[in-house]
Write a protein that holds these residues in place. Structure first.
Motif: not given
Length: 85
Positions: A31, A34, A49-50, A65, A71, A74, A80, A82
């Motif tokens: 994970s 972002m 992310s999750h 999202c 995950k 989006i 996006f 990271k």
């Protein structure tokens, strides 16, 4: 000709990425956080992310999202990147 043995001290990055997070040479999570940019108002929001809940844009209330069970997916049009660790 016999197949060469795998180098256990210097594994390939692609092989390490496929392994389970606890079976890697150096354990690391899958994970990450972002920055997601809203396509409507171009506001940037930090998202996990999750994420387990839908994330809304604070400026225009668009859905950035939504959760999928793993995950977060989006929304189309959102960009996006990271975040650095």
């Amino acid at each position: 000709m016999p197949k060469p043995l795998a180098d256990l001290l210097h594994p390939e990055a692609a092989d390490e990425k496929r392994k389970h997070k606890l079976k890697r040479l150096v354990q690391s999570p899958n994970s990450f956080f972002m920055d997601v940019r809203c396509p409507g108002c171009f506001a940037i929001t930090t998202v996990f992310s999750h994420a387990q809940t839908a994330v809304m844009c604070p400026g225009c209330a668009n859905v950035l999202c939504h959760p999928t069970g793993g995950k977060a997916h989006i929304t189309d049009g959102c960009s996006f990147r990271k975040k650095p660790e």
